[in-house]
Design a protein around this motif. Sequence first.
Motif, PDB file in Angstrom:
ATOM      1  N   ASP A 113      -7.130   5.999  -0.587  1.00 43.96           N
ATOM      2  CA  ASP A 113      -6.921   5.476   0.847  1.00 43.96           C
ATOM      3  C   ASP A 113      -5.599   5.435   1.406  1.00 43.96           C
ATOM      4  O   ASP A 113      -5.423   4.813   2.562  1.00 43.96           O
ATOM      5  CB  ASP A 113      -7.541   3.930   0.915  1.00 43.96           C
ATOM      6  CG  ASP A 113      -7.030   3.197  -0.153  1.00 43.96           C
ATOM      7  OD1 ASP A 113      -6.374   3.766  -1.214  1.00 43.96           O
ATOM      8  OD2 ASP A 113      -6.453   1.842  -0.130  1.00 43.96           O
ATOM      9  N   HIS A 114      -4.704   6.069   1.011  1.00 42.06           N
ATOM     10  CA  HIS A 114      -3.433   6.365   1.416  1.00 42.06           C
ATOM     11  C   HIS A 114      -2.752   7.530   1.762  1.00 42.06           C
ATOM     12  O   HIS A 114      -1.790   7.853   2.099  1.00 42.06           O
ATOM     13  CB  HIS A 114      -2.200   5.437   0.629  1.00 42.06           C
ATOM     14  CG  HIS A 114      -2.762   3.988   0.546  1.00 42.06           C
ATOM     15  ND1 HIS A 114      -2.004   2.995   1.302  1.00 42.06           N
ATOM     16  CD2 HIS A 114      -3.689   3.485  -0.212  1.00 42.06           C
ATOM     17  CE1 HIS A 114      -2.846   1.646   0.933  1.00 42.06           C
ATOM     18  NE2 HIS A 114      -3.748   2.078  -0.034  1.00 42.06           N
ATOM     19  N   ASP A 204       0.444  -1.315  -2.048  1.00 36.84           N
ATOM     20  CA  ASP A 204      -0.815  -2.154  -2.655  1.00 36.84           C
ATOM     21  C   ASP A 204      -0.469  -3.071  -3.604  1.00 36.84           C
ATOM     22  O   ASP A 204      -1.316  -3.925  -4.202  1.00 36.84           O
ATOM     23  CB  ASP A 204      -1.826  -1.282  -2.979  1.00 36.84           C
ATOM     24  CG  ASP A 204      -2.846  -0.841  -1.866  1.00 36.84           C
ATOM     25  OD1 ASP A 204      -2.654  -1.094  -0.723  1.00 36.84           O
ATOM     26  OD2 ASP A 204      -3.779  -0.169  -2.186  1.00 36.84           O
ATOM     27  N   HIS A 243      -2.559  -3.292   3.308  1.00 37.51           N
ATOM     28  CA  HIS A 243      -4.008  -3.540   3.729  1.00 37.51           C
ATOM     29  C   HIS A 243      -3.759  -4.994   4.614  1.00 37.51           C
ATOM     30  O   HIS A 243      -2.618  -5.833   4.258  1.00 37.51           O
ATOM     31  CB  HIS A 243      -5.001  -3.896   2.589  1.00 37.51           C
ATOM     32  CG  HIS A 243      -5.140  -2.764   1.933  1.00 37.51           C
ATOM     33  ND1 HIS A 243      -6.002  -1.597   2.508  1.00 37.51           N
ATOM     34  CD2 HIS A 243      -4.766  -1.862   0.539  1.00 37.51           C
ATOM     35  CE1 HIS A 243      -5.987  -0.464   1.496  1.00 37.51           C
ATOM     36  NE2 HIS A 243      -5.308  -0.464   0.669  1.00 37.51           N
TER      37      HIS A 243
HETATM   38 ZN   LIG Z   1      -4.977   0.998  -1.015  1.00 36.07          ZN
END
Ligand SMILES: [Zn+2]
Length: 306
Positions: A113-114, A204, A243
């Motif tokens: 997700d990055h 994160d 996030h």
């Molecule tokens: Zn993440």
Amino acid sequence: MVRAKKKRLINLLTSSIVMMTFSTSLLASESKAQSASGDWFKVSYIADNTYMIKEPKSSQYNISYLIIGNQRALMLDTGSGENRSHCKQRISNIVNQLTDKPVTLLLTHFHFDHNASIDEFDHIAFADIEKIRERAVDDKTYIFAPKELAFGTYPEKAIVNEWLDLGKNIDLGNRVVKITQVKGHTDDSVLVVDEGNKIIFMGDTLYNGPLIVTGKHNYAPYIQTIKKMQADFNDTYYFYGAHGNKALGGMMRYSILSGTSDLLECAQKEACDYSEVISEQLGGNELTGTLFIKNELPLIYTEDLH
Ligand SMILES: [Zn+2]
């Protein structure tokens, strides 16, 4: 007396001009943030020459950051990539609207997700960590591991243009940042310290939302990371996560560190205020694990992300 009065007047005028210049540049930066925002990406100006690029519609409310110096800019993460199937807006276009300086991309860590829009950046720098170097062929071509690619086989690889030394000054031009390796979320995560602006970019390791711990062996290093941060920083710093959520956005204050330390310790002992076995979708994969909550801070423990 007259001379003193004149000097006071000049001082007053000078400070008014400085204030006016400051407010004009603040307004210009805020309006840049507004005009770069679109259907998918929402941009906020959070500090001098620093932008937060949010994805409120992404499955995990991803947040990337752009840190601009006089000579170059550092982009942290590439966004979730979920925009690609929703609209034509691209993260690199947003960045181009915010700065005309050459941009270096740095991943805070290597989760799917990055990294999904990494091919939109032509200068890539990775932290000089042995585990990351091992995955780069000839120190140049980084091959993504299947676990880093929840959305299939993309991106397959990336060309590394620069290896950034841990703990050394990275000069962006009248602005210096440092990267530090932090274990817990992953072994190869980094946080970026902007001492001049008292900002810590957390990736994160810490954000407003359920933290993820993968495997029991990660509790001890995670707790150590948070305790070290408690010792290294104080309540004059601002912490920004990769996030967030609609209510809290991406910023956190120092007090979250003690709450997170308590949360990790009770989850490690499986003795938090609340716990529940869960199963949910994460990036197209099923995530099964245990949700722990302590003092309203959540954490998801899972044996494996994929
Ligand atoms: Zn993440």
